[in-house]
Design an enzyme around this catalytic site. Structure first.
Site, PDB file in Angstrom:
ATOM      1  CB  SER A 175      -1.093   0.052   1.185  1.00 17.78           C
ATOM      2  OG  SER A 175      -1.982   0.934   1.280  1.00 17.78           O
ATOM      3  CG  ASP A 409      -6.132  -2.618  -4.519  1.00 19.26           C
ATOM      4  OD1 ASP A 409      -6.981  -2.017  -3.979  1.00 19.26           O
ATOM      5  OD2 ASP A 409      -4.997  -2.212  -4.759  1.00 19.26           O
ATOM      6  CG  HIS A 462      -5.027  -2.190  -1.024  1.00 19.16           C
ATOM      7  ND1 HIS A 462      -4.255  -1.507  -2.071  1.00 19.16           N
ATOM      8  CD2 HIS A 462      -4.707  -1.376   0.127  1.00 19.16           C
ATOM      9  CE1 HIS A 462      -3.655  -0.574  -1.659  1.00 19.16           C
ATOM     10  NE2 HIS A 462      -3.735  -0.432  -0.427  1.00 19.16           N
TER      11      HIS A 462
END
Length: 485
Positions: A175, A409, A462
């Protein structure tokens, strides 16, 4: 010979008693003693060590003397590395079905990356997790300064753990770590350029040895890995084609968006143009989609003061909101990740838990938060949002890298990650192909001449290791063992 024996004696002493750290053998909510080595502690960085960074260290469950060692950085900015420890790549997971006011319980995770590597889970930047500042001035810093603090942390951590200096070392994260990790790696790379083996120095006392090592990085740094990494601001432009490919918007809207917005969906100033009107329709269509994993139920967003997400009827019990499947004695979540992530808040704020983790009393002014949403306020100044130049520079250094994308994601779509990798313009040496787990496609991969491997994780979101733990386990194990995916 005297000096060699003296240094060896120091190594044994530091190894047996790491500074400001404690071994954790039991944790509230886990049945029995922990089946792995867990160490927690603080390391002071910045001026007068006014920033105290908290870490969890788990030794490899295989051969810690030889296995690689990772530094794990969670995203945010402001998300505790506890996220990686319990939800992604660590040896623990929550097994609580529904929060009923009691302490959530913990279970072992079969696909922990600690099966083949030691991992330092670091709470950074300051005010993340259990990390804190001893002075008011320590609270004001920039993102680049925070990266420098991580570099300083590493130097001091290896001084306290010299038995790991010769192990292959990697930096990993996902991330928002895609912005900061390349900077941290660059700092490590710069230090290694000027490294001189410390045995070449002539010193007589421990403090001299310690002073030299504070300014050197004798580690065996090999590379870095990033999952669904935030990399550059224009990534938002790739959400539109991602949603079209996933069947979330119509062909007609997609074509109209391309025509009216010209492929630019960021910083639209006017609110009464065909582009802005189309974007409004787009946002309405995907408003009920979990952007971190488009296949999961939507249950709002994470809050520092969590509330349980209930079904629309609210007549169903909380127990019905959680559906678990047993697989190799591991409990898998099949409901909103918001509810599951909230379990960490209930657990980590328990006084007995903090005592077991050896958290210093009085250092957490507010409740512990898995992700500190206020970290991006004026105390933490964000000065850059593009890490592509760092990837460009690191590509010339010969380090290995693994970049992977959970292909479901919407936060950082796989198309945007592929775009900046293509921008680096390195020749492909192993073209697009599937990689397999148990004779099934785990995802697709491609390798480049700059020692970069790109992989998708089929069905991952994600945080791909959270959604597809078995596939991510085999992907990373093969890569770090320098085997083809």
């Amino acid at each position: 010979m005297f000096y060699l024996l003296f240094v060896a004696t120091l190594f044994v002493h530091v190894q047996s008693v790491p500074q400001n750290s404690s071994i954790v053998e039991y944790l509230p909510g886990f049945d029995g003693p922990l089946p792995f080595y867990l160490e927690t502690g603080y390391i002071g960085v910045a001026k007068s060590e006014e920033v105290q960074l908290f870490y969890y260290f788990v030794k490899s469950e295989s051969d810690p003397k030889k296995d690689p060692i990772l530094l794990w950085i969670s995203g945010g900015p402001g998300c505790s590395s506890f996220t990686g420890l319990v939800y992604e790549v660590g040896p623990l997971a929550f097994g609580q079905k529904a929060y009923n006011g009691s302490l959530p319980f913990l279970v072992s995770r079969p696909y922990s990356w600690t099966k083949f590597a030691s991992i330092i889970f670091l709470d950074e930047p300051l005010n993340t997790g259990f990390s804190y500042a001893t002075t008011s001035t320590g609270h004001n810093y920039t993102d680049l300064q925070a990266c420098g603090q991580v570099y300083e942390f590493l130097r001091k951590w290896f001084i306290n753990h010299p038995e790991f200096i010769s192990n292959s070392f990697y930096v990993s994260g996902d991330s928002y770590a895609g912005i900061t990790v390349p900077v941290m790696v660059q700092l490590i790379s710069n230090a290694l350029r000027f490294y001189i083996p410390f045995f070449s120095f002539n010193f007589n006392i421990y403090h001299e040895w310690k002073k030299y090592c504070f300014n050197l990085m004798a580690i065996s740094f090999k590379g870095y890995s990033l999952g669904n990494p935030k990399t550059f601001p224009e990534e938002v432009n790739y959400k539109i084609p991602f949603c079209h490919g996933m069947g979330l918007i119509s062909d007609e809207l997609y074509e109209s968006l391309k025509q009216t917005c010209k492929g630019e969906y960021l910083n639209i100033k006017s609110t009464h143009t065909p582009c802005s009107e189309n974007l409004k329709i787009f946002k309405e269509l995907v408003s009920g989609i979990c952007d971190e994993q488009v296949l999961e139920p939507y249950c709002g967003t994470y809050s520092e003061e969590p509330k349980l997400c209930q079904s629309s009827s609210e007549r169903r019990s909380l127990e019905e909101n959680f559906i678990f499947l047993n697989r190799d004695d591991f409990i898998y979540r099949r409901i909103s990740r918001v509810d599951t992530h909230n379990l960490s808040v209930y657990w980590a704020n328990d006084p007995k838990v903090q005592e077991a983790l050896h958290v210093r009393k009085g250092t957490i002014k507010r409740t512990w938060a898995r992700c500190r949403q206020s970290i991006g306020d004026k105390s933490y100044a964000i000065t850059f949002m593009n890490s592509i130049p760092y990837h460009t520079n690191l590509s010339t250094k010969g380090y290995r890298s693994l970049i992977y994308s959970g292909d479901h994601d919407m936060v950082v779509p796989f198309q945007s990650t592929q775009a900046w990798i293509k921008f680096l313009n390195y020749p492909i040496i192993d073209d697009w192909r599937p990689w397999m787990v148990d004779e099934q496609v785990g995802g697709y991969t491609r390798s480049y001449s700059n020692h970069m491997t790109y992989a998708t994780v089929k069905g991952g979101g994600h945080t791909a290791p959270e959604d597809r733990p078995e596939e991510s386990f085999h992907m990373f194990k093969r890569w770090i063992s320098q085997q083809p995916l």
